[in-house]
Write an enzyme that holds these catalytic residues in place. Structure first.
Site, PDB file in Angstrom:
ATOM      1  N   PRO A  69       1.015  -1.173  -0.001  1.00  0.00           N
ATOM      2  CA  PRO A  69       0.325   0.215  -0.170  1.00  0.00           C
ATOM      3  C   PRO A  69       1.146   1.211   0.204  1.00  0.00           C
ATOM      4  O   PRO A  69       1.788   1.629   0.669  1.00  0.00           O
ATOM      5  CB  PRO A  69      -0.271   0.154   1.696  1.00  0.00           C
ATOM      6  CG  PRO A  69      -0.277  -0.940   1.958  1.00  0.00           C
ATOM      7  CD  PRO A  69       0.817  -1.932   1.467  1.00  0.00           C
ATOM      8  N   HIS A  70       0.285   2.544  -0.889  1.00  0.00           N
ATOM      9  CA  HIS A  70       1.085   3.095  -0.879  1.00  0.00           C
ATOM     10  C   HIS A  70       0.589   4.584  -0.901  1.00  0.00           C
ATOM     11  O   HIS A  70      -1.129   4.218  -1.602  1.00  0.00           O
ATOM     12  CB  HIS A  70       2.502   3.309  -2.032  1.00  0.00           C
ATOM     13  CG  HIS A  70       2.322   2.830  -3.554  1.00  0.00           C
ATOM     14  ND1 HIS A  70       1.872   1.369  -3.260  1.00  0.00           N
ATOM     15  CD2 HIS A  70       1.406   3.912  -4.363  1.00  0.00           C
ATOM     16  CE1 HIS A  70       1.415   1.668  -5.259  1.00  0.00           C
ATOM     17  NE2 HIS A  70       1.525   3.034  -5.168  1.00  0.00           N
ATOM     18  N   CYS A  71       0.923   6.019  -0.268  1.00  0.00           N
ATOM     19  CA  CYS A  71       0.101   7.094  -0.518  1.00  0.00           C
ATOM     20  C   CYS A  71       0.700   8.206  -0.713  1.00  0.00           C
ATOM     21  O   CYS A  71       2.303   8.222  -0.661  1.00  0.00           O
ATOM     22  CB  CYS A  71      -0.907   7.446  -0.162  1.00  0.00           C
ATOM     23  SG  CYS A  71      -0.246   7.735   1.597  1.00  0.00           S
TER      24      CYS A  71
END
Length: 156
Positions: free
Chosen positions: A71-73
Site C-alpha cells: 500500500p502506498h500514497c
C-alpha cells in the site's frame, strides 16, 4: 529532489517494523499503518494518511500477489519518505491480483511531489518481494527486531 540514497534501508525505521500484527481486514491494516506513522511522528495526521491510502486502494488493489501488499500514497506536507513493514498474524483479504490473502505488507508514504523516487522505491520493493525465499524468511521472523534485520540485510 532526486535522491540516489533513497533506498529501502534508509526509509524503514525499526519503530515502523512490526511483526505478527493482528488485523482482521484490509481497512484495519491501513488504519494500523496510519496510526503507527502518526505515533512515530505526531505532526502527521493519521486520518490524512489513512484517507490517502484508501483513495489509492480504490484505484486498484496494492496486493501484488503471493500474499504481499505494498500500500502506498502521497502526503501533502511530508518532507521524507516513510516505510512501514509488517507481517500479519493472520492473512487478510486484500483484493490482490491473484486473490490470495495477504500476510506481508510494506507501506510507503511519500511527499506529494516525489514521483520518480516513489516509482523507484516501488520497483525496488516489488523486486525484493518477488524472491519467495526472502518472503519466507520475513514470514518466519518472530519479532520486530529480526524482521527489521532481515529486511536490512536484503537491502545491502
Amino acid at each position: 529532489m532526486s535522491d540516489p540514497s533513497l533506498t529501502i534501508d534508509n526509509i524503514l525505521a525499526p519503530e515502523l517494523t512490526l511483526c505478527r500484527v493482528p488485523a482482521s481486514s484490509k481497512k484495519r491494516v491501513l488504519e494500523f499503518i496510519a496510526e503507527r506513522i502518526h505515533h512515530q511522528d505526531e505532526t502527521l495526521n493519521d486520518t490524512d494518511i489513512f484517507t490517502n491510502l484508501v483513495s489509492r486502494e480504490r484505484l486498484g488493489s496494492t496486493g501484488i500477489g503471493q500474499g504481499i501488499a505494498i500500500p502506498h500514497c502521497r502526503l501533502e506536507g511530508l518532507d521524507r519518505v516513510i516505510g512501514v513493514l509488517m507481517t500479519l498474524d493472520e492473512p487478510v483479504d486484500f483484493d490482490a491480483i491473484d486473490n490470495q490473502p495477504v500476510d506481508l505488507v510494506f507501506a510507503l508514504v511519500v511527499p506529494k511531489e516525489a514521483t520518480s523516487e516513489h516509482l523507484e522505491l516501488l520497483s525496488q520493493l516489488a523486486e525484493k518481494f518477488n524472491d519467495s525465499g526472502f518472503c519466507e524468511q520475513l514470514r518466519q521472523c518472530t519479532d520486530a527486531e529480526s524482521l527489521h534485520r532481515s529486511m536490512m540485510s536484503a537491502s545491502q
